[in-house]
Design an enzyme around this catalytic site. Structure first.
Site, PDB file in Angstrom:
ATOM      1  N   ARG A 179       0.813  -1.216   0.000  1.00  0.00           N
ATOM      2  CA  ARG A 179       0.000   0.000   0.000  1.00  0.00           C
ATOM      3  C   ARG A 179       0.845   1.263   0.000  1.00  0.00           C
ATOM      4  O   ARG A 179       0.497   2.259  -0.638  1.00  0.00           O
ATOM      5  CB  ARG A 179      -0.934  -0.021   1.204  1.00  0.00           C
ATOM      6  N   ASP A 185     -12.947  12.587  10.350  1.00  0.00           N
ATOM      7  CA  ASP A 185     -12.099  11.504   9.894  1.00  0.00           C
ATOM      8  C   ASP A 185     -10.698  12.069   9.742  1.00  0.00           C
ATOM      9  O   ASP A 185     -10.506  13.288   9.831  1.00  0.00           O
ATOM     10  CB  ASP A 185     -12.600  10.930   8.562  1.00  0.00           C
TER      11      ASP A 185
END
Length: 293
Positions: free
Chosen positions: A52, A163
């Site tokens: 990732r 977030d």
């Protein structure tokens, strides 16, 4: 010749010139992620992290993971949101775990609205870990309808959505979603609350301005200081603490309890529980908890 991963993160002589995550860099990333994000990365996550983070190396034009670690050392907060987006998985949908919205719609909101109209109070709900915004906008649909049905459309009622991921927050602010992402919304609510796009927005829909007015989207690291002081009537923290260890969960749930009045609600994800972690709440439904009075 076989590729060898050294402590400095050597390049592997493969066709795509892949970069290997060395031992020292993985240890640094593991400790950094735990300290700043509360996420525990075991050795079994090493390949996942390498794969990732490779995209971030390309985006930042860095030669290897050692350079990325240096970036984090010199500016721990600047890259934190991007790192969080890479390490965690944002999986969400409109009206996911519908039993929570049913509890809001049929029991909690009518009670709260009646009480606050009598007392002149405000109504506040927090979507902690809102991802791309489907959760808070689903809440807003239910809240807006409840206010209308109870003759309280002018009440001070808002939803805070937070977030850490910059990409997730951008979409949440925009409130634009592909039509195939609207599956959890009933046809009636789609007609009322989702505005179908045309031209360059063909195949997309935007949430109604009324809902966007009700939802405030802000960046927030749950492990750092919180600017809001509450109180909140309900906090949704669903599918967030699955990444945390026990001490981090205990601290987080205690902080949530401090922002909820007696009788306030905390909603968790389907695989999460407060059992053996926090005694401030009692279980009153499927992953729905009420703060003890």
């Amino acid at each position: 010749m076989a590729a060898v991963a050294s402590a400095s993160g050597n390049k592997a002589p493969s066709g795509d010139d892949a970069v290997l995550l060395g031992d020292a860099e993985f240890r640094f990333l593991r400790d950094f992620v735990y300290e700043h994000l509360g996420i525990s990365l075991g050795e079994h996550k090493r390949q996942l992290v390498q794969g990732r983070l490779a995209r971030r190396l390309r985006a930042l034009r860095l030669p290897d993971y050692a350079a990325y670690c240096e970036l984090l050392r010199h500016d721990p907060t600047g890259e934190l949101g991007e790192l969080a987006s890479v390490i965690s998985t944002n999986v969400t949908s409109f009206f996911r775990e519908p039993h929570h919205y049913e509890l809001l719609e049929k029991q909690l909101l009518p009670q709260w609205i009646k009480k606050k109209r009598a007392e002149g109070g405000r109504l506040r709900i927090w979507s902690a870990g809102c991802s791309t915004g489907e959760e808070p906008y689903a809440m807003a649909m239910v809240l807006a309808e409840a206010l209308e049905q109870n003759g309280a459309s002018s009440m001070d009622a808002r939803i805070l959505a937070t977030d850490l991921s910059p990409q997730a927050l951008e979409q949440a602010r925009n409130g634009v979603y592909a039509l195939d992402k609207l599956g959890g919304i009933s046809e009636e609510r789609r007609r009322r609350w989702m505005m179908r796009g045309a031209g360059e927005y063909e195949g997309y829909a935007c949430v109604h301005p009324r809902l966007r007015e009700m939802v405030t989207v802000q960046p927030l690291n749950l492990l750092h200081d919180w600017p809001m002081r509450g109180p909140f009537d309900a906090i949704f923290c669903r599918n967030v603490v699955i990444y945390f260890d026990q001490p981090t969960k205990q601290k987080l749930f205690s902080r949530y309890a401090a922002l909820l009045p007696a009788g306030g609600y905390l909603f968790l994800g389907h695989s999460e529980s407060l059992h053996g972690i926090n005694e401030d709440f009692e279980l009153v439904g499927r992953t729905a908890y009420r703060k003890r009075g």
